[in-house]
Design a protein around this motif. Structure first.
Motif, PDB file in Angstrom:
ATOM      1  N   MET A  36      -3.821  -1.814  29.770  1.00 44.43           N
ATOM      2  CA  MET A  36      -3.684  -0.359  29.906  1.00 44.43           C
ATOM      3  C   MET A  36      -4.379   0.355  28.748  1.00 44.43           C
ATOM      4  SD  MET A  36       0.193   0.425  31.159  1.00 44.43           S
ATOM      5  CE  MET A  36       0.869  -0.301  32.638  1.00 44.43           C
ATOM      6  N   THR A  50      -4.696   3.216  25.772  1.00 45.06           N
ATOM      7  CA  THR A  50      -3.747   3.721  24.786  1.00 45.06           C
ATOM      8  C   THR A  50      -4.150   5.132  24.365  1.00 45.06           C
ATOM      9  OG1 THR A  50      -5.008   2.948  22.872  1.00 45.06           O
ATOM     10  CG2 THR A  50      -3.483   1.371  23.904  1.00 45.06           C
ATOM     11  N   GLY A  54      -8.059  11.630  30.089  1.00 45.69           N
ATOM     12  CA  GLY A  54      -6.858  11.843  29.284  1.00 45.69           C
ATOM     13  C   GLY A  54      -7.014  12.876  28.196  1.00 45.69           C
ATOM     14  N   SER A  59      -3.435   9.216  35.191  1.00 48.06           N
ATOM     15  CA  SER A  59      -3.151   8.084  34.308  1.00 48.06           C
ATOM     16  C   SER A  59      -3.565   8.396  32.878  1.00 48.06           C
ATOM     17  CB  SER A  59      -3.846   6.814  34.808  1.00 48.06           C
ATOM     18  OG  SER A  59      -5.244   6.954  34.829  1.00 48.06           O
ATOM     19  N   THR A  89      -0.820   8.941  29.765  1.00 41.03           N
ATOM     20  CA  THR A  89      -0.911   8.181  28.518  1.00 41.03           C
ATOM     21  C   THR A  89      -0.920   9.114  27.320  1.00 41.03           C
ATOM     22  OG1 THR A  89      -2.142   6.433  29.659  1.00 41.03           O
ATOM     23  CG2 THR A  89      -2.262   6.465  27.256  1.00 41.03           C
ATOM     24  N   GLU A  99       2.771   9.033  25.372  1.00 40.17           N
ATOM     25  CA  GLU A  99       2.680   8.319  24.102  1.00 40.17           C
ATOM     26  C   GLU A  99       2.738   9.268  22.909  1.00 40.17           C
ATOM     27  OE1 GLU A  99      -0.338   5.309  23.868  1.00 40.17           O
ATOM     28  OE2 GLU A  99       0.286   4.386  25.765  1.00 40.17           O
ATOM     29  N   VAL A 109      -0.196   2.421  35.268  1.00 41.94           N
ATOM     30  CA  VAL A 109       0.115   3.509  34.328  1.00 41.94           C
ATOM     31  C   VAL A 109       1.060   4.506  34.988  1.00 41.94           C
ATOM     32  CG1 VAL A 109      -0.829   5.352  32.891  1.00 41.94           C
ATOM     33  CG2 VAL A 109      -2.129   3.223  33.206  1.00 41.94           C
ATOM     34  N   TYR A 151       4.930   5.471  33.709  1.00 46.74           N
ATOM     35  CA  TYR A 151       5.205   6.763  33.070  1.00 46.74           C
ATOM     36  C   TYR A 151       5.570   7.924  34.012  1.00 46.74           C
ATOM     37  CZ  TYR A 151       3.225   5.086  28.610  1.00 46.74           C
ATOM     38  OH  TYR A 151       2.987   4.432  27.435  1.00 46.74           O
TER      39      TYR A 151
END
Length: 321
Positions: A1, A3, A155, A182, A186, A190, A242, A246
């Protein structure tokens, strides 16, 4: 995945190409949706959609590694983005589009010097052809969503949301193949796992919804919806895990609900957005999510609408409220 560090690296890699898009608000829409609603305006992005983020991150990487040609499979927005960045870097691009491609998207690909090849009506048909062309011409295929560089690039939208909207409670994102959501998942989860992230699909293009129900990637047959950018037949092998990890919830909206949201945004905000973008507004307007009195960001993913279709997409104002 991927980060959050991958996304930060992408942000540094693409910052000289993309725009940091604005956040807009509408008092009337906030009142209608019973939330403080913010719009992350990727329809004001270069090439008219968020796709330039992932495309720039990926194409820069493959060109650095020596690629002399790139190909892509796209309903339009990804193809525009790949053509744009390939043109900027001096690399030829071939874009495989559906036979019923939106004319404004095809015209934009052509304007960015992309070579256009038509094939089928679904990504399941387009992607093999684009891979085949890349192999025939010693080029490299740029995936539309199922790739770590693409996902990380998309992202960066999430990082901007966190910078622009303080104390956000929830973010609502359209789902096609899952690259955008996705990446945003993330970036946001995160950073602050308490922020809710919701996905929205068209009712007739519910491959991710069914995949969640079945607990595994599930394909659907080719379908039709006015949200042409969300007509994936299955989520990606990389994007789906992902989302499983989440995503707080996933809801469906009808084409009629999408039209209503499209019309409200045009009438109240004077913004032309794609039906694929309007799904997030439709979910809020139709109370599909457990949100009231919250600070909510809806991701407006693109604005590449064929002007000849606007009257077809609009609903009379007497039916909006």
């Amino acid at each position: 995945m991927i980060t959050i560090q991958d996304i930060r690296n992408a942000q540094e890699n693409i910052q000289d190409t993309i725009n940091a898009t604005p956040i807009l608000q509408s008092g009337q829409l906030s009142q209608l949706c019973r939330n403080q609603v913010f719009f992350k305006c990727e329809h004001l992005q270069k090439t008219g959609s968020f796709k330039i983020r992932g495309a720039t991150n990926k194409v820069k990487q493959v060109v650095m590694e020596g690629a002399k040609l790139v190909t892509a499979a796209s309903s339009g927005n990804h193809g525009q983005a790949v053509s744009f960045i390939a043109q900027q870097l001096g690399v030829p691009a071939t874009i495989v589009v559906p036979t019923d491609v939106n004319p404004c998207k095809m015209n934009a690909i052509d304007a960015y010097d992309g070579n256009i090849v038509k094939c089928g009506t679904t990504s399941a048909e387009r992607i093999p052809r684009a891979i085949e062309i890349a192999a025939e011409q010693n080029g490299l295929f740029i995936p539309p969503y199922d790739d770590p560089y693409i996902m990380a690039g998309q992202g960066t939208t999430g990082l901007e949301i966190l910078e622009q909207v303080q104390d956000v409670d929830a973010v609502i994102v359209p789902i096609g193949g899952g690259g955008l959501i996705s990446g945003i998942l993330t970036a946001i989860k995160e950073t602050n796992p308490n922020i809710k992230v919701y996905g929205v699909e068209p009712e007739t293009a519910n491959d991710t919804f069914l995949s969640f129900q079945n607990g595994r990637i599930t394909s659907i047959t080719p379908t039709s919806t006015i949200a042409d950018g969300l007509r994936a037949t299955q989520p990606g092998d990389m994007t789906f895990p992902v989302m499983q990890k989440y995503l707080d919830d996933l809801v469906l909206v009808t084409d009629e609900e999408i039209r209503r949201a499209f019309s409200v945004v045009m009438e109240r905000m004077k913004q032309i957005i794609e039906p694929s973008s309007a799904v997030t507004v439709a979910a809020l307007m139709n109370k599909k999510l457990p949100l009231e009195g919250k600070k909510v960001v809806t991701v407006i993913s693109g604005g590449n609408v064929d002007l000849a279709r606007i009257s077809e997409l609009m609903i009379g104002t007497e039916r909006i409220y």
